[in-house]
Each structure stands twice: as structure tokens, then as C-alpha cells.
Scaffold this motif. Structure first.
Motif, PDB file in Angstrom:
ATOM      1  N   ASN A 485     -25.028   4.069  17.824  1.00 46.33           N
ATOM      2  CA  ASN A 485     -24.728   4.647  18.749  1.00 46.33           C
ATOM      3  C   ASN A 485     -25.705   4.179  19.904  1.00 46.33           C
ATOM      4  OD1 ASN A 485     -23.483   6.372  20.872  1.00 46.33           O
ATOM      5  ND2 ASN A 485     -24.929   8.104  20.137  1.00 46.33           N
ATOM      6  N   ARG A 486     -25.301   2.826  20.591  1.00 48.43           N
ATOM      7  CA  ARG A 486     -26.441   1.994  21.171  1.00 48.43           C
ATOM      8  C   ARG A 486     -25.706   1.373  22.144  1.00 48.43           C
ATOM      9  NH1 ARG A 486     -31.908   0.940  18.737  1.00 48.43           N
ATOM     10  NH2 ARG A 486     -31.883   2.328  16.803  1.00 48.43           N
ATOM     11  N   PRO A 487     -26.025   0.781  23.378  1.00 52.27           N
ATOM     12  CA  PRO A 487     -25.349  -0.269  24.168  1.00 52.27           C
ATOM     13  C   PRO A 487     -25.098  -1.495  23.434  1.00 52.27           C
ATOM     14  CG  PRO A 487     -27.421   0.727  25.206  1.00 52.27           C
ATOM     15  CD  PRO A 487     -27.355   1.138  23.823  1.00 52.27           C
ATOM     16  N   LEU A 488     -24.061  -2.152  23.869  1.00 46.93           N
ATOM     17  CA  LEU A 488     -23.640  -3.164  23.076  1.00 46.93           C
ATOM     18  C   LEU A 488     -23.562  -4.545  23.993  1.00 46.93           C
ATOM     19  CD1 LEU A 488     -22.117  -4.774  20.442  1.00 46.93           C
ATOM     20  CD2 LEU A 488     -20.067  -3.867  21.279  1.00 46.93           C
ATOM     21  N   ARG A 489     -24.064  -5.666  23.679  1.00 42.27           N
ATOM     22  CA  ARG A 489     -23.723  -6.925  24.451  1.00 42.27           C
ATOM     23  C   ARG A 489     -23.502  -7.811  23.303  1.00 42.27           C
ATOM     24  NH1 ARG A 489     -30.059  -9.512  25.225  1.00 42.27           N
ATOM     25  NH2 ARG A 489     -30.770  -8.877  23.145  1.00 42.27           N
ATOM     26  N   VAL A 490     -22.470  -8.719  23.854  1.00 43.65           N
ATOM     27  CA  VAL A 490     -22.181 -10.065  23.293  1.00 43.65           C
ATOM     28  C   VAL A 490     -22.686 -11.311  24.458  1.00 43.65           C
ATOM     29  CG1 VAL A 490     -20.029 -11.306  22.485  1.00 43.65           C
ATOM     30  CG2 VAL A 490     -20.012  -9.023  22.384  1.00 43.65           C
ATOM     31  N   CYS A 491     -23.235 -11.877  23.843  1.00 44.01           N
ATOM     32  CA  CYS A 491     -23.808 -12.800  24.566  1.00 44.01           C
ATOM     33  C   CYS A 491     -23.504 -14.287  24.147  1.00 44.01           C
ATOM     34  CB  CYS A 491     -25.529 -12.967  24.239  1.00 44.01           C
ATOM     35  SG  CYS A 491     -26.139 -11.328  24.291  1.00 44.01           S
ATOM     36  N   GLY A 492     -23.166 -15.137  25.072  1.00 44.59           N
ATOM     37  CA  GLY A 492     -22.849 -16.473  24.984  1.00 44.59           C
ATOM     38  C   GLY A 492     -24.067 -17.476  24.535  1.00 44.59           C
ATOM     39  N   MET A 493     -24.010 -18.357  23.601  1.00 42.72           N
ATOM     40  CA  MET A 493     -24.987 -19.227  23.662  1.00 42.72           C
ATOM     41  C   MET A 493     -24.443 -20.840  23.280  1.00 42.72           C
ATOM     42  SD  MET A 493     -27.941 -17.596  23.140  1.00 42.72           S
ATOM     43  CE  MET A 493     -28.092 -15.785  23.394  1.00 42.72           C
ATOM     44  N   VAL A 494     -25.161 -21.589  24.338  1.00 43.31           N
ATOM     45  CA  VAL A 494     -24.828 -23.151  24.262  1.00 43.31           C
ATOM     46  C   VAL A 494     -25.826 -23.955  23.398  1.00 43.31           C
ATOM     47  CG1 VAL A 494     -23.568 -22.645  26.486  1.00 43.31           C
ATOM     48  CG2 VAL A 494     -26.310 -23.514  26.305  1.00 43.31           C
ATOM     49  N   LYS A 495     -25.407 -24.999  23.112  1.00 47.65           N
ATOM     50  CA  LYS A 495     -26.203 -26.062  22.215  1.00 47.65           C
ATOM     51  C   LYS A 495     -27.291 -26.428  23.152  1.00 47.65           C
ATOM     52  CE  LYS A 495     -24.463 -27.047  18.511  1.00 47.65           C
ATOM     53  NZ  LYS A 495     -25.050 -27.369  17.035  1.00 47.65           N
ATOM     54  N   ASN A 496     -28.473 -26.692  22.698  1.00 48.13           N
ATOM     55  CA  ASN A 496     -29.800 -26.775  23.529  1.00 48.13           C
ATOM     56  C   ASN A 496     -29.889 -28.301  23.685  1.00 48.13           C
ATOM     57  OD1 ASN A 496     -32.476 -27.034  24.504  1.00 48.13           O
ATOM     58  ND2 ASN A 496     -33.003 -25.760  22.856  1.00 48.13           N
ATOM     59  N   GLU A 497     -29.906 -28.565  25.004  1.00 49.86           N
ATOM     60  CA  GLU A 497     -29.820 -30.080  25.546  1.00 49.86           C
ATOM     61  C   GLU A 497     -31.284 -30.177  26.194  1.00 49.86           C
ATOM     62  OE1 GLU A 497     -26.295 -31.645  27.311  1.00 49.86           O
ATOM     63  OE2 GLU A 497     -25.405 -31.981  25.315  1.00 49.86           O
ATOM     64  N   GLY A 498     -32.265 -29.511  25.983  1.00 49.11           N
ATOM     65  CA  GLY A 498     -33.418 -29.584  26.467  1.00 49.11           C
ATOM     66  C   GLY A 498     -33.822 -28.890  27.939  1.00 49.11           C
ATOM     67  N   GLU A 499     -33.039 -27.943  28.146  1.00 53.92           N
ATOM     68  CA  GLU A 499     -33.078 -26.968  29.342  1.00 53.92           C
ATOM     69  C   GLU A 499     -34.085 -26.237  29.007  1.00 53.92           C
ATOM     70  OE1 GLU A 499     -31.914 -26.996  32.433  1.00 53.92           O
ATOM     71  OE2 GLU A 499     -29.924 -28.067  32.166  1.00 53.92           O
ATOM     72  N   PRO A 500     -35.176 -26.126  30.087  1.00 57.24           N
ATOM     73  CA  PRO A 500     -35.990 -24.956  29.972  1.00 57.24           C
ATOM     74  C   PRO A 500     -35.585 -23.473  29.937  1.00 57.24           C
ATOM     75  CG  PRO A 500     -36.026 -25.712  32.403  1.00 57.24           C
ATOM     76  CD  PRO A 500     -35.189 -26.449  31.419  1.00 57.24           C
ATOM     77  N   GLY A 501     -36.379 -22.772  29.068  1.00 59.97           N
ATOM     78  CA  GLY A 501     -35.683 -21.307  28.856  1.00 59.97           C
ATOM     79  C   GLY A 501     -35.718 -20.747  27.678  1.00 59.97           C
ATOM     80  N   GLY A 502     -35.248 -19.507  27.432  1.00 58.85           N
ATOM     81  CA  GLY A 502     -35.337 -18.965  26.137  1.00 58.85           C
ATOM     82  C   GLY A 502     -33.959 -19.288  25.312  1.00 58.85           C
ATOM     83  N   GLY A 503     -34.073 -18.760  23.993  1.00 58.36           N
ATOM     84  CA  GLY A 503     -33.185 -19.114  22.975  1.00 58.36           C
ATOM     85  C   GLY A 503     -32.872 -17.821  22.038  1.00 58.36           C
ATOM     86  N   PRO A 504     -31.827 -18.056  21.169  1.00 59.62           N
ATOM     87  CA  PRO A 504     -31.481 -16.987  20.160  1.00 59.62           C
ATOM     88  C   PRO A 504     -32.502 -17.200  18.722  1.00 59.62           C
ATOM     89  CG  PRO A 504     -30.063 -18.604  20.328  1.00 59.62           C
ATOM     90  CD  PRO A 504     -31.043 -19.071  21.056  1.00 59.62           C
ATOM     91  N   PHE A 505     -33.071 -16.069  18.393  1.00 64.01           N
ATOM     92  CA  PHE A 505     -33.978 -16.343  17.256  1.00 64.01           C
ATOM     93  C   PHE A 505     -33.767 -14.771  16.534  1.00 64.01           C
ATOM     94  CE2 PHE A 505     -35.949 -19.192  20.025  1.00 64.01           C
ATOM     95  CZ  PHE A 505     -36.346 -20.139  19.059  1.00 64.01           C
ATOM     96  N   TRP A 506     -34.042 -15.078  15.304  1.00 61.78           N
ATOM     97  CA  TRP A 506     -34.394 -13.892  14.273  1.00 61.78           C
ATOM     98  C   TRP A 506     -35.853 -13.562  14.262  1.00 61.78           C
ATOM     99  CZ3 TRP A 506     -30.748 -11.196  11.898  1.00 61.78           C
ATOM    100  CH2 TRP A 506     -29.449 -11.730  11.536  1.00 61.78           C
TER     101      TRP A 506
END
Length: 626
Positions: A485-506
């Protein structure tokens, strides 16, 4: 009106309450409510006055109660404002309770080392004293870094979506979309100053009388300027800037250096263009036959392509209030044409970053930073403050995408994968809501409960501690209901080509439990070799491509504040008046602000990610006509 004034002493704080409807014994009630805690040798003196009473300029604080269409209270407040007298305005019919809460907050402020003048500023800011106390604690204690366990990879935190699956998910979304109110949410307050940073530096430092532009580029190693000049005639605003330049009486005498120099100067000048001081959303990005398109145009075009239901689409831009006219002009210039060509009606609205989400700045000793006039300094809380705006949206499903992530050419693939993400969300929501309704119905079998745990683990990537299986059935039911019983989000992720910013992690979170999160490099201890190695093994990048479900299984809105991890903000260092300061930025909107949401990551093609971080990005194929 009856008055009650305590005996005047050195530490006494005189508070006047102006209202025509306050009870005569309010002053006594407030005195009884105040309970000295021994921390300060202070006393309060309260005086309740009618709105037409004489004003005492010696009062430390005046509270003016204002009701709907209360012109008399407005006049009193205006008198205080015009004469610089310390006051706050309370809009409430519950005078006793509101007055108590104000005095309680004042006491907290004084106990925290703030002055009455500070309290007035804080109250008008709309910020709670408790929030400021938490911020000061964060400054003193610092923020712990996030502990990475491993990068999220395909089939280990990131769902692969090939074109066939994307088409299937998108078709499911199309079959269901008219059951939902859809909205596109576009953070659009960002200014274009960074986009033109190298150009601004060039204008500030280049002297055409002393060197050529090539000499400047070589001396500074300014490859960005070189790329800009090579592609200058392909920029969407080239012809417009050139036309203004040609009106200069000396244009025909200028050599190539002066023409380049004056092109950039005209582009950045405070006249017709002034690009570095405008928001990105209303700048010319793409050249079409017959017109130049802004990001606003592209987002409206996208919205009718994938975020429409029941013949209409709703688009919400978060902007800076001073730029509202520019956005209105940009939308009105293109809205009717997009509606006519798509057959979709476009509704749009704006919100601003709420002032109460600004955070307190401190000096390097963690004391509140003061302006030259002695006031507290508040700074914007970063994009994490937009959780407030998102929380106020009237929508079932929300698509989130940054203002500068648009494309001239890739609308078909963008729309397909946006719909695919939304289709995935709807499928997951239907399962989640079905499970929660079964739980509410009672008589849950062990097989059903085990099925729910398997679903949470396998489809929502939620780690279940081993010892949960040992608990009673009642406890396990409560546990799984809380997880679902929580909000749900589905997030698109792209291959990393050196753009500055965040990424998906455990990451390792509360009680060592693993969860999927979007993590910025600034949140990680990159001095730790093990953490740095995990970070560098990441293969995916966060393009800010989210589809969010804001309602629960009963059709009620979640309170999104309940799912923020406040320990994941950022401390940043800035400078003001030549003095160093520290500022706290709230947990990022797609980082800590959504840390406790149900989160699913899915791979989307690079063609869906076309950000414009510098003006030179407009020269890339995604932003050029085919």
C-alpha cells in the motif's frame, strides 16, 4: 475589550492580538498555556485589542487576525506594514487555537536561539520551526552517505523491454487509459545560464582588439566555443540573431572575428534575445519549416501523443513565478495548432516552488547566515521541493519528464516507450490493488499470502528479510499490506554513455534491507574504493523518465510526504556577499523524495533521452531536422 498584562520585567515579550471576535479571556488562557521550561528567563505579556484600538509601537509582536472579506483587518495590517512594525497576519476563525499554536512556535524559535524578528520572517516564509530545527541538526551532524550494494543491471533490478514487449505494454495502456485521469508533470523552472556558460565567459574575457577568436580558443582550450562556431548556422535561432546583427550600421565592416563576437553578444544581450537569463522552456530549440519550436511546444506535442485520455491531455509545468508570462506566450502561440492537428484538447496549468520549502542557510560554524540587513537567508530547496507540487496534483497517473529532454525527430519511439511504462504501471497496480482487496476481505489463505510475497520479491524487487517467514500469520499479513500500500513508480533507464547524473542502484537501507534507488554521485563516498568501484560498474543512467501512480486501492490520494527519506538530502557550499555558507537541499524528487515508493526500473532506448545541457547539444542529430 478586556486586557490582561503581566507585570513588566526585563525579559518580558509584549504580544498584542488584534481581533474583533477574540474572547475576552484569551490573554489569560495564553498565560495559563505558557509553561516555563527553565531554559530562558523570559515572560510574556498578552494584550487583546479590537481592530480599531490604538497601536502600541513598543509591542515585540502583533498578531492580526483576518477573516474572509475582513477589510478592517486588512487596513490594520497595511498600517503595520507601512510603518515597519513587527507583526504577522493569521487567517483563521479558530482564534484561541491558532493563537496558542503561534505562541508555541514563538517559544520554540526563541529556545532555538532565534529572535522575535526571526520568528516573524520564518512565519511569513511558511516554514515550521521544527523543520528549521531538523535542518540545523543536519548541518551540525552532517548527512550519512548512501551505501551502495551493487549497480542495478538487466534482470537484476532492471526489466528489459524489447520492442515487442513495448508494443504489448503500450497496447494495454491504450485499452485502459480512458479509465484514468492522466497528467504530464514537467519541472521547468531551470534557467538557461549553464546552457550558455562558455559563451558568457567568452563575452566577459575576450577582447577582439587584442587577439583572434582562434587565439582565445587555443589559449583557454575552449573546445565548446569551437564546436559552437563550427555549427553556428545550424542553430535554430541563427537566422533571427543574424537579422538583428545586420541592422548594425558597421556590420559590413566587421571581419569574421567581429561577426562571431557580435553574434554571441547579441544572442546574450539584454535586448531581444537575452538567452542566458531566460528559462530553457521558452528558448528556440528546433527549426521546423516555417517556425522555430520551444521545449514547451515539444512537450505539448508529446502530451497529445501519449498522455491523453477521453480526448484531452493535461500538462502541468513547475516554473518560476517571474517567468509565467513567457510560458503563457509560448503555449498560446502553438496550443491551437497542436489541438487541431491531433484532435486532442490541451489543458495546462502552472505551479511554483513553494516558498515554505526553501531551506535555511548557515555559516561554516553552523550558525544561521545573515544578510547585510540582518535577516535570515533562505535558499531554494532544490528539485526535491517539487514533491509538494506533485502531492497537490489532481491525477491518477502522472508522467514526469524534464523540460530540456525533448527531440526533433524521435516522437514515435518516445511515445511508444512512455505508453509502455504506463502499461507496466497499470498491470502492476491491478495486481497490487487486487491483493490489497483480498487482504481487506479477510480469510486470506496461506497460499494467497505466499503468492503475495513472491510477487513483491519477483515483480517489485523488494527484498524480504528471512526472519519474516518465522512470524505469525497476522504479522505477515500486516507486513505485506504495508509493503503493497504505497505509491508506485515505473522508471525508464537508459544505457550510460557518460552523461553526468544519477543512476539505478541496489542500496543498503534501514536494518540492512536492500532496495532499488536512483542515486546521485554526490550521495556516495567516492573516497571509499569499494563504493567507487560499484559506482563505476553501473551500466545505466537515470534520464528522469517516470510514470507514477498517486492513488491507493481505495481511490484515495497518498500523502507523498510520508514516503520521503529525509536523511538523503544534500549539503552544498555556496558564497554570498563574499562569505562562505552552507545550504541544505531537500531529498531529490526522484531520489530520496520517492525513496519509500514501490519502484520498478525498466530499460528504454537511448533515443528517448535527448537532454540539452549546453547550447551545443542543439547541434546533435536528435535536435536537427532530418
Amino acid at each position: 475589550m478586556e486586557q490582561n498584562i503581566t507585570k513588566q520585567q526585563t525579559g518580558t515579550i509584549n504580544v498584542a492580538i488584534y481581533s474583533n471576535t477574540a474572547q475576552t479571556d484569551l490573554a489569560n488562557k495564553l498565560l495559563q498555556f505558557i509553561a516555563p521550561d527553565g531554559r530562558e528567563a523570559r515572560e510574556f505579556a498578552f494584550e487583546v485589542k479590537s481592530l480599531n484600538a490604538a497601536i502600541n509601537s513598543q509591542d515585540a509582536l502583533s498578531i492580526i487576525f483576518e477573516h474572509t472579506n475582513d477589510n478592517e483587518a486588512k487596513k490594520v495590517a497595511q498600517f503595520f506594514e507601512n510603518n515597519g512594525l513587527p507583526h504577522i497576519i493569521a487567517v483563521s476563525d479558530e482564534i484561541n487555537e491558532t493563537a496558542k499554536n503561534i505562541i508555541l512556535s514563538l517559544e520554540k524559535a526563541l529556545d532555538s536561539g532565534f529572535t522575535v524578528a526571526d520568528f516573524i520572517q520564518i512565519y511569513n516564509q511558511g516554514t515550521s520551526i521544527d523543520a528549521l530545527r531538523r535542518q540545523l541538526t543536519i548541518f551540525r551532524n552532517g548527512l550519512s552517505r548512501i551505501t551502495l550494494e551493487k549497480p542495478a543491471l538487466l534482470n537484476d533490478g532492471i526489466c528489459p523491454i524489447d520492442e515487442e514487449k513495448a508494443i504489448d505494454h503500450a497496447a494495454y495502456f491504450d485499452s485502459k487509459k480512458d479509465n484514468f485521469k492522466l497528467k504530464k508533470f514537467v519541472p521547468a523552472s531551470g534557467a538557461a545560464s549553464r546552457m550558455f556558460k562558455f559563451a558568457c565567459t567568452f563575452i566577459a574575457e575576450y577582447n577582439p582588439a587584442k587577439e583572434t577568436i582562434n587565439a582565445y580558443i587555443n589559449r583557454r582550450g575552449d573546445t565548446a566555443l569551437s564546436v559552437f562556431l563550427v555549427g553556428i548556422d545550424k542553430l535554430p535561432f541563427y537566422n533571427e540573431v543574424l537579422a538583428v546583427m545586420k541592422t548594425h550600421p558597421d556590420y559590413n565592416t566587421w571581419d569574421k572575428n567581429l561577426r562571431y563576437y557580435n553574434f554571441i553578444k547579441t544572442m546574450l544581450g539584454s535586448g531581444e534575445f537575452d538567452f542566458a537569463n531566460k528559462p530553457k522552456g521558452i528558448l528556440p530549440f528546433h527549426q521546423y519549416e516555417g517556425f522555430t519550436a520551444t521545449p514547451v511546444y515539444e512537450h505539448l506535442k508529446e502530451a497529445v501523443a501519449y498522455a491523453a485520455s477521453q480526448g484531452k491531455t493535461n500538462v502541468h509545468f513547475t516554473i518560476s513565478e517571474e517567468h509565467v508570462d513567457g510560458f503563457l506566450d509560448a503555449i498560446k502561440a502553438v496550443k491551437s495548432n497542436i489541438e487541431a492537428s491531433s484532435g486532442i484538447s490541451i489543458n495546462f496549468n502552472f505551479s511554483y516552488q513553494h516558498k515554505q520549502t526553501d531551506t535555511l542557510a548557515v555559516d561554516l560554524n553552523n550558525n544561521p547566515f545573515r544578510t547585510d540587513t540582518g535577516e535570515l537567508l533562505f535558499r531554494p530547496g532544490g528539485h526535491g521541493a517539487l514533491i509538494e507540487n506533485l502531492n497537490n496534483l489532481d491525477a491518477d497517473i502522472v508522467f514526469i519528464k524534464n523540460i530540456d529532454n525533448v527531440s526533433h525527430n524521435n516522437i514515435e519511439v518516445i511515445a511508444l516507450y512512455k505508453k509502455a511504462l504506463a502499461g507496466m504501471l497499470i498491470k502492476l497496480q491491478e495486481k497490487i490493488f487486487g491483493y490489497l482487496e483480498i487482504i481487506d476481505g479477510g480469510h486470506l489463505t496461506d497460499a494467497q499470502l505466499n503468492s503475495m510475497f513472491a510477487f513483491v520479491k519477483n515483480e517489485l524487487s523488494v527484498q524480504i528479510p528471512d526472519d519474516v517467514a518465522k512470524y505469525t500469520k497476522g504479522y505477515r499479513i500486516d507486513y505485506i499490506k504495508d509493503l503493497l500500500n504505497r505509491p508506485l513508480r515505473v522508471c525508464g533507464m537508459v544505457k550510460n554513455e557518460g552523461e553526468p547524473g544519477g543512476g539505478p542502484f541496489w542500496i543498503k537501507g534501514e536494518q540492512g534491507r536492500l532496495s532499488l534507488q536512483i542515486v546521485e554521485s554526490s550521495q556516495i563516498d567516492l573516497q571509499n574504493p569499494a563504493q567507487k568501484q560499484i559506482f563505476e560498474k553501473s551500466e545505466f543512467f537515470n534520464p528522469v523518465d517516470l510514470v507514477c501512480g498517486l492513488k491507493n486501492y481505495k481511490g484515495e490520494y497518498f500523502d507523498l510526504h510520508e514516503y520521503v527519506d529525509n536523511s538523503t538530502g544534500f549539503i552544498v557550499y555556496k558564497n554570498k556577499y563574499g562569505k562562505d555558507l552552507k545550504s541544505y537541499e531537500l531529498p531529490g524528487l526522484w531520489n530520496g523524495a520517492m525513496a519509500r515508493w514501490l519502484t520498478v526500473f525498466a530499460e528504454v532506448p537511448l533515443a528517448t533521452f535527448n537532454p540539452v545541457k549546453t547550447v551545443n547539444d542543439l547541434l546533435k542529430p536528435a535536435h536537427q531536422p532530418k
